[in-house]
Design an enzyme around this catalytic site. Structure first.
Site, short mmCIF file in Angstrom:
data_model
loop_
_atom_site.label_atom_id
_atom_site.label_comp_id
_atom_site.label_asym_id
_atom_site.label_seq_id
_atom_site.Cartn_x
_atom_site.Cartn_y
_atom_site.Cartn_z
NE ARG A 61 -0.38 4.75 8.66
CZ ARG A 61 -1.64 4.53 9.13
NH1 ARG A 61 -1.89 4.77 10.61
NH2 ARG A 61 -2.62 4.21 8.37
CG HIS A 74 -1.74 -1.35 5.92
ND1 HIS A 74 -2.19 -0.27 6.69
CD2 HIS A 74 -1.80 -0.81 4.57
CE1 HIS A 74 -2.44 0.98 5.83
NE2 HIS A 74 -2.38 0.41 4.59
CB CYS A 97 -5.76 -0.37 4.44
SG CYS A 97 -5.40 -0.02 2.78
CG ASP A 124 -0.49 3.92 5.34
OD1 ASP A 124 0.40 4.26 6.06
OD2 ASP A 124 -1.79 3.96 5.69
CB CYS A 160 -0.93 0.23 1.27
SG CYS A 160 -2.10 1.32 1.41
CO CO Z 1 -3.44 1.30 3.11
#
Ligand code: CO
Length: 210
Positions: free
Chosen positions: A47, A99, A102, A45, A43
């Site tokens: 993090r 994750h 998400c 993302d 992803c």
């Molecule tokens: Co995500």
């Protein structure tokens, strides 16, 4: 404003210094070429950083990231990365890593119109529909979202297996395993969903390509 972005360039200079102090040949060696053994599909993302969470260094992992780690068969970007990773770099493992928490999954669970991204989220909603019996039965919204993350990863592993790129590698006896993982942003632990595909037989016969 200026400071925020200049910090990155300053950090870069410090990093180069540190690397060279450890190994004066570091960049010379990296510049020779790459032979990564893994393709990471994760992803976007901020993090969930592929190298950081797996303890891998530059040169070890070929990476593709998008919202909710999707394998969409009309996505030329994903297909090009997959093709290069499998056919040229000959990676041995493809890892789809979702994750918990998400944002893409949470948005796909809702009904709010958010704009252009709705067209991307629709692919995630399709995954919900395939698994709606199991997901609808989970009353707790948080638990439902967690399971949605997991089944989404499983479907993307399937979707990789459906591609001619992966199936041709298997046909040519190229060792290639496709894994499904979930990263927990609450404790940093990666869970292997144990849905690894290693040959065409792992797919329903309707997807087999001769
Ligand atoms: Co995500």
């Amino acid at each position: 404003m200026e400071k925020l972005y200049k910090k990155l360039l300053d950090n870069n200079k410090k990093w180069v210094k540190k690397q060279l102090a450890q190994d004066p040949q570091y960049f010379k060696n990296l510049a020779k070429g790459q032979t990564p053994e893994y393709l990471w599909i994760g992803c976007s993302d901020s993090r969930v950083h592929a190298n950081t969470i797996t303890g891998t260094d530059p040169g070890e992992m070929f990476v593709h990231r998008n919202i909710a780690n999707m394998v969409v068969h009309t996505d030329m970007n994903m297909l090009s990365v997959l093709s290069y990773a499998v056919e040229v770099l000959k990676v041995k493992h493809i890892i789809v890593c979702g994750h918990y928490g998400c944002g893409g999954i949470l948005a796909a669970m809702g009904n709010k119109q958010v704009g252009l991204i709705d067209n991307w989220l629709r692919h995630i909603k399709d995954v919900y529909r395939y698994h709606h019996k199991e997901l609808d039965a989970i009353a707790d919204e948080n638990e439902k979202a967690k399971r949605f993350v997991e089944v989404n990863v499983m479907e993307q592993v399937h979707d990789l297996g459906k591609t001619s790129i992966v199936q041709n590698a298997w046909k040519n006896k190229q060792p290639l395993h496709v894994h499904g993982w979930v990263y927990d942003i609450h404790d940093g632990i990666i869970k292997d969903l144990n849905v690894t595909f290693t040959c065409t037989k792992d797919l329903h016969s309707v997807y087999h390509l001769d």
